[in-house]
Scaffold this motif. Structure first.
Motif, short mmCIF file in Angstrom:
data_model
loop_
_atom_site.label_atom_id
_atom_site.label_comp_id
_atom_site.label_asym_id
_atom_site.label_seq_id
_atom_site.Cartn_x
_atom_site.Cartn_y
_atom_site.Cartn_z
N SER A 50 -53.66 -0.81 -12.86
CA SER A 50 -52.56 -1.75 -12.66
C SER A 50 -53.01 -3.15 -13.06
O SER A 50 -54.19 -3.41 -13.29
N ALA A 51 -52.05 -4.07 -13.11
CA ALA A 51 -52.34 -5.45 -13.47
C ALA A 51 -52.79 -6.24 -12.25
O ALA A 51 -52.45 -5.89 -11.10
N LEU A 52 -53.55 -7.29 -12.50
CA LEU A 52 -53.89 -8.20 -11.41
C LEU A 52 -52.63 -8.73 -10.74
O LEU A 52 -52.57 -8.84 -9.51
N ARG A 53 -51.64 -9.08 -11.54
CA ARG A 53 -50.40 -9.66 -11.01
C ARG A 53 -49.74 -8.73 -10.00
O ARG A 53 -49.23 -9.18 -8.97
N GLU A 54 -49.78 -7.45 -10.27
CA GLU A 54 -49.16 -6.48 -9.37
C GLU A 54 -49.82 -6.53 -8.00
O GLU A 54 -49.15 -6.54 -6.96
N GLU A 104 -56.63 -7.09 -20.99
CA GLU A 104 -55.47 -7.68 -20.31
C GLU A 104 -55.88 -8.33 -18.99
O GLU A 104 -55.39 -9.41 -18.64
N THR A 105 -56.77 -7.67 -18.24
CA THR A 105 -57.25 -8.24 -16.99
C THR A 105 -57.92 -9.59 -17.23
O THR A 105 -57.69 -10.55 -16.48
N LEU A 106 -58.72 -9.67 -18.27
CA LEU A 106 -59.43 -10.92 -18.56
C LEU A 106 -58.45 -12.05 -18.87
O LEU A 106 -58.65 -13.19 -18.44
N LYS A 107 -57.38 -11.74 -19.60
CA LYS A 107 -56.35 -12.76 -19.86
C LYS A 107 -55.67 -13.19 -18.57
O LYS A 107 -55.37 -14.37 -18.37
N GLU A 108 -55.41 -12.21 -17.70
CA GLU A 108 -54.77 -12.53 -16.42
C GLU A 108 -55.63 -13.43 -15.56
O GLU A 108 -55.11 -14.26 -14.80
N MET A 109 -56.94 -13.27 -15.65
CA MET A 109 -57.83 -14.15 -14.88
C MET A 109 -57.55 -15.62 -15.20
O MET A 109 -57.51 -16.47 -14.31
N ASP A 110 -57.35 -15.92 -16.47
CA ASP A 110 -57.05 -17.30 -16.86
C ASP A 110 -55.77 -17.79 -16.19
O ASP A 110 -55.70 -18.91 -15.68
#
Length: 480
Positions: A119-123, A152-158
């Motif tokens: 899943s995504a970090l956002r979720e 995708e996770t790495l982009k979400e960290m930003d």
């Protein structure tokens, strides 16, 4: 019309100073400090009396703190409310857990939102916002557990750093659940080095530990005490060393959570002596409990199963020394309670199935004051490791963690002479046992304000669910 309050006559203790002063509070923030009995302090009272008729709700009140300490509200940077683990959930909700925190003099928690694999970090973050919103008695923020490192996770960290979620936890333990391998850890650390985030590490060699668990169970070693025996101190130290060197390669700061073993402290000390930006946290359970508790007869030891595990008592001296020398900077709780009946009992006959975690969010400030009484640390160091440094470490300072003009009026009136006996019968955590049952301590919270609102008033709960608000954080401000 503004709301005002004055706390009179107490000894104000921050990480930097001790002064007998009146604390002047206006509109939920610290307006000023004035040495008790000085013209500045008297002028504040005179100003209120000259304002004529008070507005609806009054001018506020005066709290007499004579003979008491006036300290910043505690900042607990490591809690797990409603945490899923081992087929069950931590027994404290955000409502019950933050209320208990307030009873113990903590006015801000930073909890862990969980990304599940796939899943995504956002979720995961959205799910934790939904749990906490409108229920908390005190303010709160979130770290993000990163269980699945990918592009995708790495982009979400930003994106999360930009939104005020500035710290990310990874696990070298729990293969198949939260575990990250060295490559995943390195990639996340590299990203954190770029975006200003802080990597928090659960440093245990989980792959090796799983081998030892399997071997112990095959020998019929199923009691709770074996939980501590298989999670060896050397495997905590090895993982701590590996995390430090990966962070060094990535050029990133590192925060190692729940340090329990003297060998792990030695790794942190060595890294800090080299000038590396490496930080360590320990918890009250490692300072006050030991493998003696894990070995309690019957299944009682299950109450004390947590990871990293409790260590033999001789490790405590290294932890206290680390706190005094600043090789350990923070004491948080890792509050993750599971009831003995119906939850810890899931591991009867197999210690590996006991839910990992202990209650403690209500006890931290009192236990650390007892450490002051016992001569382990000074009063200012108490405030430093429990309030100021966690606020700096996690981007909350100077809004939180201190008593200074402009800071949130998160203030505790603390009676240093009151004696109490810690017990499940009197605590407010939603769990059926106390890890410190029967322990006598000197010192007790009397009154607690969160952003100027009375949450505990002379040992009565006067707060409300929903007063606590989500608090976005800046990047790490700690350079010590």
């Amino acid at each position: 019309m503004s709301s005002r309050l004055v706390i009179r006559g107490g000894l104000v203790i921050t990480a930097a100073d001790e002064i007998h002063a009146d604390v002047l509070i206006e509109d939920g923030r610290i307006a000023a400090l004035a040495a008790s009995g000085t013209p500045a302090a008297e002028a504040f009272t005179a100003e209120r009396s000259e304002m004529g008729a008070p507005p609806p709700g009054g001018w506020g009140r005066t709290i007499d703190a004579t003979g008491k300490y006036v300290i910043p509200g505690g900042v607990d940077g490591h809690t797990h409310m409603e945490m899923p683990f081992g087929g069950t959930y931590a027994s404290d909700t955000f409502e019950t857990g933050t209320r208990a925190a307030a009873w113990g003099g903590t006015t801000t928690i930073v909890d862990f939102a969980v990304q599940t694999v796939g899943s995504a970090l956002r979720e995961g973050l959205d799910a934790w916002h939904a749990k906490a919103e409108g229920t908390c008695a005190i303010d709160y923020g979130f770290h993000m557990i990163v269980s699945d490192v990918n592009d995708e996770t790495l982009k979400e960290m930003d994106l999360l750093v930009e939104e005020g979620v500035t710290s990310f936890k990874q696990f070298m333990a729990y293969p198949g659940v939260f575990y990250s391998d060295d490559g995943q850890i390195l990639r996340a650390m590299q990203r954190a080095a770029e975006n200003g985030g802080l990597i928090m590490m659960h440093a245990e060699n989980g792959i090796a530990i799983d081998v030892l668990v399997e071997q112990a169970l095959a020998r019929g070693e199923t009691d709770p005490r074996y939980h501590g025996e298989v999670r060896k101190a050397l495997l905590e130290a090895e993982a701590t060393h590996r995390a430090i060197r990966l962070a060094q390669v990535a050029g990133a700061p590192l925060y190692v959570v729940h340090v329990s073993a003297r060998e792990a402290v030695a790794e942190l000390t060595r890294a800090r002596d080299e000038g590396l930006p490496v930080f360590g946290e320990t918890c009250p359970q490692y300072l006050f409990l030991s493998t003696d508790n894990l070995a309690e007869p019957g299944f009682e030891g299950a109450k004390y199963v947590c990871s990293t595990p409790l260590r033999p008592r001789e490790h405590q001296a290294a932890l206290w020394r680390g706190l005094r020398t600043n090789d350990l900077q923070v004491v948080s709780t890792d509050h993750c309670p599971f009831c003995f009946t119906g939850q810890k009992e899931l591991g009867r006959g197999d210690f590996s199935r006991i839910p990992n975690g202990m209650p403690g969010v209500e006890n931290r400030m009192d236990l650390l004051h007892q450490a002051v009484v016992d001569g382990h640390i000074s009063r200012r160091r108490w405030i430093e490791i429990a309030c100021a440094t966690p606020a700096r470490m996690f981007g909350l300072y100077p809004k939180k963690g201190t008593i200074a003009p402009g800071a949130d009026a998160d203030v505790v009136v603390y009676d240093p002479h009151a004696e109490q006996v810690i017990s499940a019968e009197t605590h407010h955590m939603n769990v059926d046992y106390s890890a410190y049952e029967g322990k006598r301590v000197t010192g007790r919270v009397e009154t607690v304000l969160s952003r100027g609102e009375l949450v505990i008033t002379e040992r009565e709960y006067t707060g409300r669910a929903g007063h606590g608000v989500y608090t976005p954080r800046s990047t790490c401000q700690y350079l010590g």
